[in-house]
Design an enzyme around this catalytic site. Structure first.
Site: not given
Ligand code: UDX
Length: 456
Positions: A26, A116
């Site tokens: 977020h 948000d």
């Molecule tokens: C959470 C919820 O799990 C998700 O379903 C919802 O849409 C948003 O909040 P999250 O687990 O953080 O999300 O997943 P995601 O939305 O994919 O965001 C993860 C972020 O972390 C991405 O921007 C990704 O680029 C970043 N990331 C992830 C990294 O920079 N490095 C990593 O090793 C893993």
């Protein structure tokens, strides 16, 4: 604060105050939105919680204000209902005091507050101060639509029987009961969770909504959601591509050394594996994943986030000698520069939990996926990736043999190649939407005009 009082202040660059929800998935899109608004001439203030505060040094263009969230000492590794409500309660006074100070003492011209949807307490504050607000939706419109549909008539969907798990959810094709976009306990969703989701999906007195998505990607459902909210809506995503700043928004330190490792791999050969910033798996799944990846004989870069394996600090549950067995063919890191990884020519597939940011980042880099959804919007996104966009294979079980087979299918078989072609086409659509005459570009211009014209 009276509107009239604010008019008397000296003319300045208009400020937009952003209130992010302090979890990676977020926080990132909110900071990206900030970078976009800053490039359009607004002063950007980020009013953030102490918990998971962003790294100020990565964003010298913003003013930051830290709010006392009262959550010190709590276990915040997963956002519980209690923590989310407390966050909403505890931040009220700090935000209100800060906004009043900005307007009265500093004479700032506040154009609007963007918050948000999980930080719904903001609605109370802006109503008291008579300030305009806009909600940022960091999820897909598809997810919001499914959530709203079920919230309107929960009795039509809940509870359900085990035998219904694979049956279609009425009016929500292609979703099935097993994809219900809420935490399910004993085949139903407890009322307190529904209540929280009602609060989160309500936009209160907000004058508009901003979406990290694109018309070309979710047009019909965006329209349905707009009919529900009846305020102007601005799908201006994908925010990470629209934002001029490429500064890191990571809360964890990125291990850049994996890029050198990727440089040594053949084009399109590497499977990138990451389950995002929140979800946890058990040690059994970690071990099955390890052997599934090893047995697939494909190179892989695997993010195992510290604390993401229940009961363990990091990778201690892996079988002894596992890293030796895989040698140079596999790399395990704690946190990767994901956007850079996905953009690397060596990466040919993404084993993902299907968080919305990861979904958009993968499509934008033309990388087809293996879907391992776990909670919240992830099952909905996975269903769209596999059934509608047809650029993802769903992992049907977490046994090593299934993982091995699915990895090979994506990376080596004709089916995987077809998915690659489709994701290349989707990327073209996204690029078109970001051009001067494209939908996101046009919506951004409209948004800037809309914010600038709000009564101050
Ligand atoms: C959470 C919820 O799990 C998700 O379903 C919802 O849409 C948003 O909040 P999250 O687990 O953080 O999300 O997943 P995601 O939305 O994919 O965001 C993860 C972020 O972390 C991405 O921007 C990704 O680029 C970043 N990331 C992830 C990294 O920079 N490095 C990593 O090793 C893993």
């Amino acid at each position: 604060m009276e509107i009239q009082e604010r008019k008397m202040k000296v003319e300045k660059r208009q400020s937009v105050v952003l209130v992010p929800y302090p979890f990676q998935g977020h926080l990132t899109p909110m900071l990206q939105l900030g970078s976009i608004l800053h490039s359009q001439g607004f002063s950007v203030v980020v009013a953030h919680t102490e918990f998971n505060a962003p790294d100020y040094s990565n964003h010298p263009e913003f003013v930051f204000h830290s709010m006392n969230d009262g959550l010190q000492g709590r276990d915040m590794s997963m956002p519980s209902l209690e923590n989310m409500y407390d966050l909403n309660e505890n931040c009220k006074a700090p935000l209100k005091n800060y906004l009043v100070r900005m307007m009265v003492e500093d004479g700032d011209e506040l154009a609007c507050i963007v918050y948000d949807n999980v930080m719904f307490f903001v609605d109370d504050i802006v109503t008291q101060l008579r300030l305009p607000s806009i909600v940022l939706r960091t999820f897909s419109a598809t997810y919001l639509h499914s959530m709203l549909t079920i919230l309107q008539q929960p009795e039509k969907y809940l509870p359900f029987e085990d035998s219904q798990l694979l049956d279609p959810l009425p009016e929500l094709h292609p979703l099935r009961f097993k994809d219900v976009p809420f935490p399910v306990i004993d085949n139903t969703v407890p009322e307190p969770i529904l209540e929280f989701c009602r609060a989160m999906s309500d936009i209160g007195s907000s004058v508009a909504t901003i979406w990290n998505t694109m018309e070309d990607l979710e047009n019909s459902l965006l329209l349905r959601v707009q009919e529900h909210y009846k305020v102007p809506f601005f799908p201006i995503g994908p925010l990470h591509k629209m934002a001029p700043s490429t500064s890191s928004t990571s809360l964890l330190e990125e291990d850049d050394s994996c890029i050198e490792w990727l440089d040594r791999q053949a084009p399109n050969s590497v499977l990138y594996v990451s389950l995002g910033s929140l979800v946890k798996i058990d040690d059994k799944e970690l071990i099955e994943t390890a052997w599934g990846l090893a047995n697939s004989e494909q190179p892989f870069l695997w993010v195992v986030r510290p604390g993401s394996v229940s009961g363990f600090q990091w990778t201690e549950a892996l079988p002894e000698g596992f890293e030796k067995t895989i040698g140079e063919r596999g790399r395990i890191v704690k946190w990767a520069p994901q956007k850079q990884v996905l953009a690397h020519p060596a990466v040919g597939g993404f084993f993902t939990h299907c968080g919305w940011n990861s979904t958009l980042e993968s499509i934008c880099e033309e990388v087809p996926v293996i879907c391992r959804p776990i909670l919240a919007d992830q099952p909905v996104n996975a269903r769209y990736l596999s059934q509608i966009y047809k650029i993802g294979l769903v992992l049907e079980a977490t046994e090593r043999s299934v993982i091995e087979k699915t990895v090979r299918k994506l990376m080596l078989n004709e089916e995987g190649k077809e998915m690659k072609k489709r994701v290349v086409d989707m990327k073209q659509q996204i690029v078109a939407g970001m051009q001067i005459d494209g939908s996101s570009h046009k919506n951004l211009n409209d948004l800037v005009h809309f914010i600038s014209s709000l009564p101050s």
